[in-house]
Design an enzyme around this catalytic site. Structure first.
Site, mmCIF file in Angstrom:
data_model
loop_
_atom_site.group_PDB
_atom_site.id
_atom_site.type_symbol
_atom_site.label_atom_id
_atom_site.label_comp_id
_atom_site.label_asym_id
_atom_site.label_seq_id
_atom_site.Cartn_x
_atom_site.Cartn_y
_atom_site.Cartn_z
ATOM 1 N N LYS A 18 0.830 -1.218 0.000
ATOM 2 C CA LYS A 18 0.000 0.000 0.000
ATOM 3 C C LYS A 18 0.859 1.262 0.000
ATOM 4 C CE LYS A 18 -2.027 -1.092 3.885
ATOM 5 N NZ LYS A 18 -1.247 -2.327 4.186
ATOM 6 N N ARG A 162 12.114 -2.093 10.548
ATOM 7 C CA ARG A 162 11.092 -1.599 11.461
ATOM 8 C C ARG A 162 10.959 -2.567 12.624
ATOM 9 N NH1 ARG A 162 5.737 -0.028 8.048
ATOM 10 N NH2 ARG A 162 4.779 -0.966 9.884
ATOM 11 N N ARG A 173 0.294 -8.937 13.688
ATOM 12 C CA ARG A 173 -0.335 -7.942 12.813
ATOM 13 C C ARG A 173 -1.280 -8.618 11.819
ATOM 14 N NH1 ARG A 173 4.826 -5.474 10.650
ATOM 15 N NH2 ARG A 173 3.546 -4.120 9.359
HETATM 16 P P1 ADP Z 1 2.397 -1.805 3.180
HETATM 17 O O1 ADP Z 1 2.449 -0.306 3.116
HETATM 18 O O2 ADP Z 1 1.142 -2.370 2.585
HETATM 19 O O3 ADP Z 1 2.683 -2.359 4.548
HETATM 20 P P2 ADP Z 1 4.927 -1.671 1.677
HETATM 21 O O4 ADP Z 1 4.593 -0.779 0.518
HETATM 22 O O5 ADP Z 1 5.775 -1.111 2.757
HETATM 23 O O6 ADP Z 1 3.573 -2.354 2.256
HETATM 24 O O7 ADP Z 1 5.625 -2.988 1.086
HETATM 25 C C1 ADP Z 1 6.055 -4.042 1.958
HETATM 26 C C2 ADP Z 1 7.410 -4.572 1.487
HETATM 27 O O8 ADP Z 1 7.219 -5.248 0.240
HETATM 28 C C3 ADP Z 1 8.473 -3.489 1.228
HETATM 29 O O9 ADP Z 1 9.735 -4.036 1.534
HETATM 30 C C4 ADP Z 1 8.333 -3.208 -0.260
HETATM 31 O O10 ADP Z 1 9.578 -2.773 -0.832
HETATM 32 C C5 ADP Z 1 7.947 -4.582 -0.803
HETATM 33 N N1 ADP Z 1 7.029 -4.537 -1.961
HETATM 34 C C6 ADP Z 1 6.090 -3.597 -2.262
HETATM 35 N N2 ADP Z 1 5.431 -3.928 -3.396
HETATM 36 C C7 ADP Z 1 5.957 -5.116 -3.813
HETATM 37 C C8 ADP Z 1 5.707 -5.991 -4.927
HETATM 38 N N3 ADP Z 1 4.771 -5.720 -5.847
HETATM 39 N N4 ADP Z 1 6.455 -7.122 -5.018
HETATM 40 C C9 ADP Z 1 7.395 -7.408 -4.095
HETATM 41 N N5 ADP Z 1 7.690 -6.639 -3.034
HETATM 42 C C10 ADP Z 1 6.973 -5.503 -2.884
HETATM 43 P P1 AMP Z 2 1.567 0.532 8.951
HETATM 44 O O1 AMP Z 2 2.732 1.424 8.697
HETATM 45 O O2 AMP Z 2 0.349 0.903 8.160
HETATM 46 O O3 AMP Z 2 1.911 -0.930 8.849
HETATM 47 O O4 AMP Z 2 1.143 0.797 10.477
HETATM 48 C C1 AMP Z 2 2.046 0.533 11.533
HETATM 49 C C2 AMP Z 2 1.309 0.493 12.871
HETATM 50 O O5 AMP Z 2 0.718 1.779 13.141
HETATM 51 C C3 AMP Z 2 0.140 -0.486 12.965
HETATM 52 O O6 AMP Z 2 0.557 -1.814 13.276
HETATM 53 C C4 AMP Z 2 -0.692 0.147 14.088
HETATM 54 O O7 AMP Z 2 -0.128 -0.096 15.363
HETATM 55 C C5 AMP Z 2 -0.546 1.636 13.798
HETATM 56 N N1 AMP Z 2 -1.593 2.116 12.861
HETATM 57 C C6 AMP Z 2 -1.415 2.619 11.609
HETATM 58 N N2 AMP Z 2 -2.587 2.945 11.049
HETATM 59 C C7 AMP Z 2 -3.545 2.652 11.974
HETATM 60 C C8 AMP Z 2 -4.969 2.740 12.001
HETATM 61 N N3 AMP Z 2 -5.661 3.212 10.940
HETATM 62 N N4 AMP Z 2 -5.613 2.316 13.107
HETATM 63 C C9 AMP Z 2 -4.944 1.854 14.173
HETATM 64 N N5 AMP Z 2 -3.608 1.724 14.223
HETATM 65 C C10 AMP Z 2 -2.905 2.119 13.132
#
Ligand code: ADP
Ligand code: AMP
Length: 215
Positions: A18, A162, A173
Site C-alpha cells: 500500500k 522496522r 499484525r
Molecule cells: P504496506 O504499506 O502495505 O505495509 P509496503 O509498501 O511497505 O507495504 O511494502 C512491503 C514490502 O514489500 C516493502 O519491503 C516493499 O519494498 C515490498 N514490496 C512492495 N510492493 C511489492 C511488490 N509488488 N512485489 C514485491 N515486493 C513488494
Molecule cells: P503501517 O505502517 O500501516 O503498517 O502501520 C504501523 C502500525 O501503526 C500499525 O501496526 C498500528 O499499530 C498503527 N496504525 C497505523 N494505522 C492505523 C490505524 N488506521 N488504526 C490503528 N492503528 C494504526
C-alpha cells in the site's frame, strides 16, 4: 498530471504494498498521500504526545485506539479535495467515522482499492523490508534491494528494520488484520467504488492494475 477529484482508500494486509503504491500514485497524480503508519512513526520518533500514546500499540503490532486515529485523520483531511489513504481505515468504527466526515463535506470516497496478497508472501516481504530512518525510503532485500549493501540509495543513510517487522510481531499484525480490518472488504464491497486487485507481481505491474481501475 494533477487529479482533482480522487479520494482513494488503499485497503489490504500489512505488506501488501500500500505504501509503495500510494507513493507512486501521489507522485504521478499530484494527490496528497495520508499514511497513518508514517505519521505515527514520525510522532514516536519525535516523542510527541501522540507518539507517546501510540508507541506501545505499534511495538506489539496492535491497533492504536480508534478515537486517536480518527482525530488524526480529521486533521489531515481538513477540506482536501483529493487524497490517498494508506493504512486507514483499519476498523469498522474508523470506516464509519470516515464516511460521516466525508459526507459532512459533500466529498465522498471515489475508489476503495483492495490490494490482495497471500499470507506467505506477506511474511516474506515484511521480514525483508528495510527502511531509511532519515528520508523514509522503503526497500526490500529480496525484491527491491538498495544498490549498496543496506545503504539508502537516495541519502546514503544505513537502512534499518522496522521494530514491528520481526516475525512474531508480523504474525500478530496478520491476526489483527484478519479480525479487525478484513471485515472492511464486506463493508465496501457492496458499493460501486470497490475494486479488488491482485497485489502479487512487480511493483509496476501492480501500479498498472491500480491505474486501470482509476481510468
Ligand atoms: P504496506 O504499506 O502495505 O505495509 P509496503 O509498501 O511497505 O507495504 O511494502 C512491503 C514490502 O514489500 C516493502 O519491503 C516493499 O519494498 C515490498 N514490496 C512492495 N510492493 C511489492 C511488490 N509488488 N512485489 C514485491 N515486493 C513488494
Ligand atoms: P503501517 O505502517 O500501516 O503498517 O502501520 C504501523 C502500525 O501503526 C500499525 O501496526 C498500528 O499499530 C498503527 N496504525 C497505523 N494505522 C492505523 C490505524 N488506521 N488504526 C490503528 N492503528 C494504526
Amino acid at each position: 498530471m494533477a487529479h482533482d477529484g480522487y479520494r482513494i482508500v488503499l485497503l489490504g494486509p500489512p505488506g501488501a504494498g500500500k505504501g509503495t503504491q500510494a507513493k507512486l500514485l501521489a507522485e504521478k497524480y499530484g494527490i496528497k498521500k495520508i499514511s497513518t503508519g508514517d505519521i505515527l512513526r514520525e510522532a514516536v520518533r519525535k516523542g510527541t504526545p501522540l507518539g507517546m500514546k501510540a508507541k506501545k500499540y505499534m511495538d506489539a503490532g496492535e491497533l492504536v485506539p480508534d478515537d486517536i486515529i480518527v482525530g488524526l485523520i480529521e486533521e489531515q483531511i481538513e477540506d482536501a479535495h483529493s487524497f490517498i489513504l494508506d493504512g486507514f481505515p483499519r476498523t469498522l468504527v474508523q470506516a464509519e467515522a470516515l464516511d460521516r466526515l466525508l459526507a459532512e463535506r459533500g466529498k465522498p470516497l471515489t475508489h476503495v482499492i483492495f490490494v490482495n496478497v497471500p499470507d506467505e508472501e506477506i511474511v516474506r516481504r515484511l521480514t525483508a523490508r528495510r527502511v531509511c530512518p532519515k528520508c523514509g525510503a522503503v526497500y526490500n532485500l529480496i525484491y527491491n534491494p538498495p544498490k549498496n549493501d543496506e545503504i539508502c540509495d537516495i541519502c546514503g543513510t544505513p537502512l534499518v528494520q522496522r521494530s514491528d517487522d520481526r516475525e512474531d510481531v508480523i504474525r500478530n499484525r496478520l491476526k489483527v488484520y484478519r479480525e479487525s480490518t478484513a471485515p472492511l472488504v464486506d463493508y465496501y464491497r457492496k458499493r460501486g467504488i470497490f475494486h479488488e486487485i491482485d497485489g502479487v507481481g512487480k511493483v509496476e505491474e501492480v501500479f498498472a492494475r491500480i491505474e486501470s481501475v482509476l481510468r
